[in-house]
Motif scaffolding. Structure first.
Motif, PDB file in Angstrom:
ATOM      1  N   ALA A 167       0.618  -1.603  -0.383  1.00 16.81           N
ATOM      2  CA  ALA A 167       0.011  -0.066  -0.245  1.00 16.81           C
ATOM      3  C   ALA A 167       0.864   1.251  -0.096  1.00 16.81           C
ATOM      4  O   ALA A 167       1.495   1.316   0.972  1.00 16.81           O
ATOM      5  CB  ALA A 167      -0.794   0.248   0.697  1.00 16.81           C
ATOM      6  N   LYS A 168       0.261   2.622  -0.770  1.00 15.21           N
ATOM      7  CA  LYS A 168       1.243   3.363  -0.428  1.00 15.21           C
ATOM      8  C   LYS A 168       0.060   4.270  -0.367  1.00 15.21           C
ATOM      9  O   LYS A 168      -0.641   4.716  -0.280  1.00 15.21           O
ATOM     10  CB  LYS A 168       1.511   3.535  -2.346  1.00 15.21           C
ATOM     11  CG  LYS A 168       2.702   2.999  -2.692  1.00 15.21           C
ATOM     12  CD  LYS A 168       3.055   3.157  -4.074  1.00 15.21           C
ATOM     13  CE  LYS A 168       4.449   2.204  -4.282  1.00 15.21           C
ATOM     14  NZ  LYS A 168       5.166   2.515  -5.310  1.00 15.21           N
ATOM     15  N   CYS A 209       0.326  17.761   0.326  1.00 14.50           N
ATOM     16  CA  CYS A 209       0.513  18.337  -0.277  1.00 14.50           C
ATOM     17  C   CYS A 209       1.587  17.590  -1.231  1.00 14.50           C
ATOM     18  O   CYS A 209       1.948  18.160  -2.810  1.00 14.50           O
ATOM     19  CB  CYS A 209       1.975  20.035   0.049  1.00 14.50           C
ATOM     20  SG  CYS A 209       2.978  18.419   1.198  1.00 14.50           S
ATOM     21  N   GLY A 210       2.346  16.450  -0.704  1.00 16.95           N
ATOM     22  CA  GLY A 210       2.717  15.387  -1.794  1.00 16.95           C
ATOM     23  C   GLY A 210       3.518  15.058  -1.874  1.00 16.95           C
ATOM     24  O   GLY A 210       4.533  14.239  -2.612  1.00 16.95           O
ATOM     25  N   ASP A 211       4.137  16.292  -0.381  1.00 17.92           N
ATOM     26  CA  ASP A 211       6.223  16.128  -0.675  1.00 17.92           C
ATOM     27  C   ASP A 211       6.277  14.422   0.138  1.00 17.92           C
ATOM     28  O   ASP A 211       7.547  13.824  -0.609  1.00 17.92           O
ATOM     29  CB  ASP A 211       6.322  16.787   0.416  1.00 17.92           C
ATOM     30  CG  ASP A 211       7.596  17.319   0.046  1.00 17.92           C
ATOM     31  OD1 ASP A 211       7.901  17.120  -0.731  1.00 17.92           O
ATOM     32  OD2 ASP A 211       7.597  17.619   1.514  1.00 17.92           O
ATOM     33  N   VAL A 212       5.966  13.776   0.970  1.00 14.85           N
ATOM     34  CA  VAL A 212       6.250  13.135   1.775  1.00 14.85           C
ATOM     35  C   VAL A 212       4.892  11.870   1.274  1.00 14.85           C
ATOM     36  O   VAL A 212       3.848  12.240   1.290  1.00 14.85           O
ATOM     37  CB  VAL A 212       5.760  13.295   2.707  1.00 14.85           C
ATOM     38  CG1 VAL A 212       6.610  11.898   3.766  1.00 14.85           C
ATOM     39  CG2 VAL A 212       6.488  14.154   3.621  1.00 14.85           C
ATOM     40  N   LYS A 213       6.077  10.850   0.129  1.00 15.72           N
ATOM     41  CA  LYS A 213       5.415   9.695  -0.099  1.00 15.72           C
ATOM     42  C   LYS A 213       5.900   8.180   1.114  1.00 15.72           C
ATOM     43  O   LYS A 213       7.236   8.641   1.112  1.00 15.72           O
ATOM     44  CB  LYS A 213       5.297   9.344  -1.753  1.00 15.72           C
ATOM     45  CG  LYS A 213       5.103  10.665  -2.211  1.00 15.72           C
ATOM     46  CD  LYS A 213       5.234  10.206  -3.913  1.00 15.72           C
ATOM     47  CE  LYS A 213       4.296  11.006  -5.264  1.00 15.72           C
ATOM     48  NZ  LYS A 213       4.000  11.982  -4.581  1.00 15.72           N
ATOM     49  N   PHE A 214       5.174   7.545   0.872  1.00 10.77           N
ATOM     50  CA  PHE A 214       5.585   5.916   1.626  1.00 10.77           C
ATOM     51  C   PHE A 214       4.932   5.226   1.091  1.00 10.77           C
ATOM     52  O   PHE A 214       3.709   5.400   0.141  1.00 10.77           O
ATOM     53  CB  PHE A 214       4.538   6.452   3.180  1.00 10.77           C
ATOM     54  CG  PHE A 214       3.162   6.579   3.269  1.00 10.77           C
ATOM     55  CD1 PHE A 214       2.814   4.798   3.912  1.00 10.77           C
ATOM     56  CD2 PHE A 214       3.112   7.612   3.763  1.00 10.77           C
ATOM     57  CE1 PHE A 214       1.543   4.948   3.641  1.00 10.77           C
ATOM     58  CE2 PHE A 214       1.138   7.143   3.678  1.00 10.77           C
ATOM     59  CZ  PHE A 214       0.681   6.389   3.904  1.00 10.77           C
ATOM     60  N   GLU A 215       5.427   3.227   1.469  1.00  5.18           N
ATOM     61  CA  GLU A 215       4.814   2.987   1.230  1.00  5.18           C
ATOM     62  C   GLU A 215       4.704   1.584   2.393  1.00  5.18           C
ATOM     63  O   GLU A 215       5.993   1.973   3.250  1.00  5.18           O
ATOM     64  CB  GLU A 215       5.300   1.427  -0.166  1.00  5.18           C
ATOM     65  CG  GLU A 215       6.669   1.196   0.591  1.00  5.18           C
ATOM     66  CD  GLU A 215       7.156   1.140  -0.483  1.00  5.18           C
ATOM     67  OE1 GLU A 215       6.599   1.075  -1.902  1.00  5.18           O
ATOM     68  OE2 GLU A 215       9.028   0.235  -0.827  1.00  5.18           O
ATOM     69  N   TYR A 216       3.994   0.459   2.821  1.00  8.47           N
ATOM     70  CA  TYR A 216       4.309  -0.220   3.909  1.00  8.47           C
ATOM     71  C   TYR A 216       3.206  -1.579   3.106  1.00  8.47           C
ATOM     72  O   TYR A 216       2.885  -2.044   1.808  1.00  8.47           O
ATOM     73  CB  TYR A 216       3.241  -0.242   4.832  1.00  8.47           C
ATOM     74  CG  TYR A 216       1.642  -0.251   4.436  1.00  8.47           C
ATOM     75  CD1 TYR A 216       1.250  -1.569   4.720  1.00  8.47           C
ATOM     76  CD2 TYR A 216       0.785   0.668   5.096  1.00  8.47           C
ATOM     77  CE1 TYR A 216      -0.320  -1.946   4.996  1.00  8.47           C
ATOM     78  CE2 TYR A 216      -0.434   0.573   4.429  1.00  8.47           C
ATOM     79  CZ  TYR A 216      -1.479  -1.006   4.368  1.00  8.47           C
ATOM     80  OH  TYR A 216      -2.054  -0.686   4.531  1.00  8.47           O
ATOM     81  N   GLN A 217       4.342  -2.630   3.436  1.00 11.23           N
ATOM     82  CA  GLN A 217       4.205  -3.798   2.847  1.00 11.23           C
ATOM     83  C   GLN A 217       3.269  -5.163   3.979  1.00 11.23           C
ATOM     84  O   GLN A 217       3.331  -4.613   5.668  1.00 11.23           O
ATOM     85  CB  GLN A 217       5.667  -4.862   2.811  1.00 11.23           C
ATOM     86  CG  GLN A 217       6.361  -4.007   2.074  1.00 11.23           C
ATOM     87  CD  GLN A 217       8.137  -4.941   1.981  1.00 11.23           C
ATOM     88  OE1 GLN A 217       8.143  -5.775   3.225  1.00 11.23           O
ATOM     89  NE2 GLN A 217       8.178  -5.117   0.856  1.00 11.23           N
ATOM     90  N   GLY A 218       2.437  -5.713   3.288  1.00  9.35           N
ATOM     91  CA  GLY A 218       1.921  -6.844   4.115  1.00  9.35           C
ATOM     92  C   GLY A 218       0.754  -6.406   4.775  1.00  9.35           C
ATOM     93  O   GLY A 218       0.105  -4.775   4.973  1.00  9.35           O
ATOM     94  N   GLU A 219       0.563  -7.170   5.721  1.00  6.43           N
ATOM     95  CA  GLU A 219      -1.372  -6.883   6.627  1.00  6.43           C
ATOM     96  C   GLU A 219      -1.351  -5.806   8.173  1.00  6.43           C
ATOM     97  O   GLU A 219      -0.202  -5.950   8.326  1.00  6.43           O
ATOM     98  CB  GLU A 219      -1.668  -7.834   6.662  1.00  6.43           C
ATOM     99  CG  GLU A 219      -2.765  -8.185   5.928  1.00  6.43           C
ATOM    100  CD  GLU A 219      -3.718  -7.665   5.027  1.00  6.43           C
ATOM    101  OE1 GLU A 219      -4.582  -7.063   4.968  1.00  6.43           O
ATOM    102  OE2 GLU A 219      -3.445  -7.522   3.698  1.00  6.43           O
ATOM    103  N   PRO A 220      -1.674  -4.972   8.516  1.00  8.60           N
ATOM    104  CA  PRO A 220      -1.989  -4.283   9.418  1.00  8.60           C
ATOM    105  C   PRO A 220      -1.916  -4.864  10.616  1.00  8.60           C
ATOM    106  O   PRO A 220      -2.638  -6.466  10.412  1.00  8.60           O
ATOM    107  CB  PRO A 220      -2.527  -3.164   9.598  1.00  8.60           C
ATOM    108  CG  PRO A 220      -3.383  -2.793   7.555  1.00  8.60           C
ATOM    109  CD  PRO A 220      -3.089  -4.437   7.401  1.00  8.60           C
ATOM    110  N   ALA A 221      -1.546  -4.910  11.941  1.00 12.60           N
ATOM    111  CA  ALA A 221      -0.918  -5.593  12.801  1.00 12.60           C
ATOM    112  C   ALA A 221      -2.315  -5.221  13.411  1.00 12.60           C
ATOM    113  O   ALA A 221      -2.936  -6.825  13.785  1.00 12.60           O
ATOM    114  CB  ALA A 221       0.269  -5.768  13.418  1.00 12.60           C
TER     115      ALA A 221
END
Length: 136
Positions: free
Chosen positions: A2-3, A8-20
Motif C-alpha cells: 500500500a502507498k 501536499c504530496g511531498d512525503v510519500k510512503f509505502e508499507y508491506q503486508g497487513e496491519p497488525a
C-alpha cells in the motif's frame, strides 16, 4: 504494497503486508489531529513502513501512560502521517486517511477495535463488531 502521501504530496510512503491491528481512536489528541470525532489507525510494524520521499517534522507529547507519543508530519503541510508511541515499540500507527491506493483503502475494512470510547460523542454509534475500550 500500500502507498500513501501527505496533502501536499511531498512525503510519500509505502508499507508491506497487513496491519497488525486496525483501531478507531476517540482520544482528544486524535480528535484534534484529525479534526473530527476519531482517527482510523493502522498498526504497521516499523520494519514494514518506508518513507519514499520528502522530509518529516516531529512533535512529542506525554501520553496517558507518561510515555512519549511522537507525531510524524510533513514539513510543508499539516498532515500527520504516522505516530510512534513509546509504549508500543516497533509499531508505526499509520493514519488510514493518508493512503492513496483506493483498493488498499477499501480492502482494509472496518477497524476491529475502538479505543477511548469514553470520549466518543453520544451521537456517534459504536462500530458493529469492534471491541470497545474506554481508554487505551
Amino acid at each position: 504494497m500500500a502507498k500513501g502521501s501527505c496533502l501536499c504530496g511531498d512525503v510519500k510512503f509505502e508499507y508491506q503486508g497487513e496491519p497488525a491491528a486496525k483501531a478507531a481512536c476517540h482520544c482528544l489528541p486524535c480528535r484534534k489531529t484529525s479534526g473530527t470525532t476519531n482517527s482510523y489507525n493502522l498498526m504497521i510494524p516499523t520494519d514494514k513502513y518506508k518513507i519514499l520521499s520528502g522530509s518529516l517534522r516531529t512533535f512529542t507529547r506525554k501520553g496517558d501512560s507518561g510515555k512519549d507519543v511522537t507525531y510524524n508530519y510533513c514539513q510543508n503541510c499539516p498532515t500527520v502521517l504516522f505516530v510512534q508511541v513509546e509504549a508500543m515499540p516497533g509499531i508505526n500507527i499509520v493514519k488510514m486517511g493518508t493512503l492513496d491506493d483506493e483498493d488498499a483503502y477499501e480492502g482494509l475494512g472496518k477497524p476491529g477495535m475502538e479505543i477511548y470510547t469514553k470520549n466518543r460523542p453520544s451521537w456517534c454509534d459504536p462500530i458493529p463488531g469492534a471491541k470497545q475500550k474506554e481508554s487505551s
